[in-house]
Design a protein around this motif. Structure first.
Motif, short mmCIF file in Angstrom:
data_model
loop_
_atom_site.label_atom_id
_atom_site.label_comp_id
_atom_site.label_asym_id
_atom_site.label_seq_id
_atom_site.Cartn_x
_atom_site.Cartn_y
_atom_site.Cartn_z
N VAL A 1 -39.25 67.29 20.50
CA VAL A 1 -39.64 68.57 21.09
C VAL A 1 -38.41 69.30 21.62
N ALA A 2 -37.52 68.58 22.27
CA ALA A 2 -36.31 69.19 22.85
C ALA A 2 -35.43 69.80 21.76
N THR A 3 -35.25 69.11 20.65
CA THR A 3 -34.43 69.67 19.57
C THR A 3 -35.10 70.88 18.94
N TYR A 4 -36.43 70.87 18.88
CA TYR A 4 -37.14 72.04 18.36
C TYR A 4 -36.89 73.25 19.26
N VAL A 5 -37.08 73.08 20.57
CA VAL A 5 -36.89 74.18 21.51
C VAL A 5 -35.46 74.70 21.42
N ALA A 6 -34.48 73.80 21.42
CA ALA A 6 -33.07 74.21 21.37
C ALA A 6 -32.71 74.88 20.04
N SER A 7 -33.46 74.61 18.99
CA SER A 7 -33.15 75.22 17.70
C SER A 7 -33.77 76.61 17.54
N VAL A 8 -34.78 76.94 18.35
CA VAL A 8 -35.44 78.24 18.21
C VAL A 8 -35.23 79.16 19.41
N LYS A 9 -34.79 78.63 20.54
CA LYS A 9 -34.55 79.42 21.75
C LYS A 9 -33.14 79.16 22.26
N PRO A 10 -32.53 80.15 22.88
CA PRO A 10 -31.20 79.90 23.46
C PRO A 10 -31.32 79.03 24.71
N VAL A 11 -30.69 77.89 24.71
CA VAL A 11 -30.67 77.02 25.89
C VAL A 11 -29.22 76.83 26.33
N TYR A 12 -29.05 76.65 27.62
CA TYR A 12 -27.72 76.53 28.21
C TYR A 12 -27.10 75.17 27.88
N LYS A 13 -27.89 74.10 28.06
CA LYS A 13 -27.45 72.74 27.76
C LYS A 13 -28.63 71.94 27.24
N LEU A 14 -28.31 70.91 26.46
CA LEU A 14 -29.33 70.04 25.88
C LEU A 14 -28.93 68.60 26.14
N ALA A 15 -29.87 67.78 26.59
CA ALA A 15 -29.63 66.34 26.78
C ALA A 15 -30.70 65.57 26.00
N LEU A 16 -30.25 64.63 25.20
CA LEU A 16 -31.15 63.80 24.40
C LEU A 16 -30.90 62.34 24.75
N VAL A 17 -31.94 61.67 25.24
CA VAL A 17 -31.84 60.26 25.63
C VAL A 17 -32.61 59.44 24.60
N THR A 18 -31.94 58.54 23.96
CA THR A 18 -32.46 57.71 22.87
C THR A 18 -33.19 58.55 21.81
N PRO A 19 -32.45 59.48 21.18
CA PRO A 19 -33.09 60.33 20.16
C PRO A 19 -33.29 59.60 18.84
N PHE A 20 -34.07 60.22 17.97
CA PHE A 20 -34.32 59.70 16.63
C PHE A 20 -34.14 60.83 15.63
N ASP A 21 -33.99 60.48 14.36
CA ASP A 21 -33.81 61.53 13.35
C ASP A 21 -35.13 62.19 12.97
N SER A 22 -36.19 61.40 12.81
CA SER A 22 -37.52 61.96 12.55
C SER A 22 -38.58 60.90 12.85
N ALA A 23 -39.73 61.37 13.27
CA ALA A 23 -40.84 60.46 13.55
C ALA A 23 -41.31 59.77 12.27
N GLU A 24 -41.19 60.48 11.17
CA GLU A 24 -41.58 59.90 9.89
C GLU A 24 -40.76 58.66 9.57
N HIS A 25 -39.45 58.72 9.77
CA HIS A 25 -38.59 57.56 9.49
C HIS A 25 -38.90 56.39 10.43
N ILE A 26 -39.13 56.69 11.70
CA ILE A 26 -39.47 55.63 12.66
C ILE A 26 -40.79 54.97 12.27
N ALA A 27 -41.79 55.78 11.96
CA ALA A 27 -43.10 55.25 11.58
C ALA A 27 -43.03 54.46 10.27
N GLN A 28 -42.25 54.96 9.31
CA GLN A 28 -42.13 54.27 8.02
C GLN A 28 -41.45 52.92 8.18
N ASP A 29 -40.44 52.85 9.06
CA ASP A 29 -39.78 51.57 9.32
C ASP A 29 -40.73 50.58 9.99
#
Length: 84
Positions: free
Chosen positions: A20-48
């Protein structure tokens, strides 16, 4: 709206919230972004986790953060861990 009351908006996401955070930061201007234990996609996590199921067909929202990276312009802090 937050941007009307505050000069800067920062976004933080942890685990599934990083999608959700990467989505918001990609469509709205944000000052700073912090990602704690991020993943590339939910699909890859679920498939694994469930390799016998066709996750590309089962998941409606894939939370594909990897594809959004090029659209993020905010300074970004990424905190990784071996296990989420």
């Amino acid at each position: 709206m937050v941007s009307k009351r505050h000069a800067h908006t920062s976004v933080i996401g942890r685990s599934i919230g990083t999608g959700v955070a990467t989505y918001v930061a990609s469509v709205k201007p944000v000052y700073k972004l912090a990602l704690v234990t991020p993943f590339d996609s939910a699909e890859h996590i679920a498939q694994d986790s469930y390799p016998i199921y066709p996750m590309s067909l089962l998941l409606l929202d894939k939370y594909n953060s990897f594809d959004r990276v090029n659209k993020i312009t905010a300074p970004t802090l990424i905190i990784l861990a071996e296990n989420d």
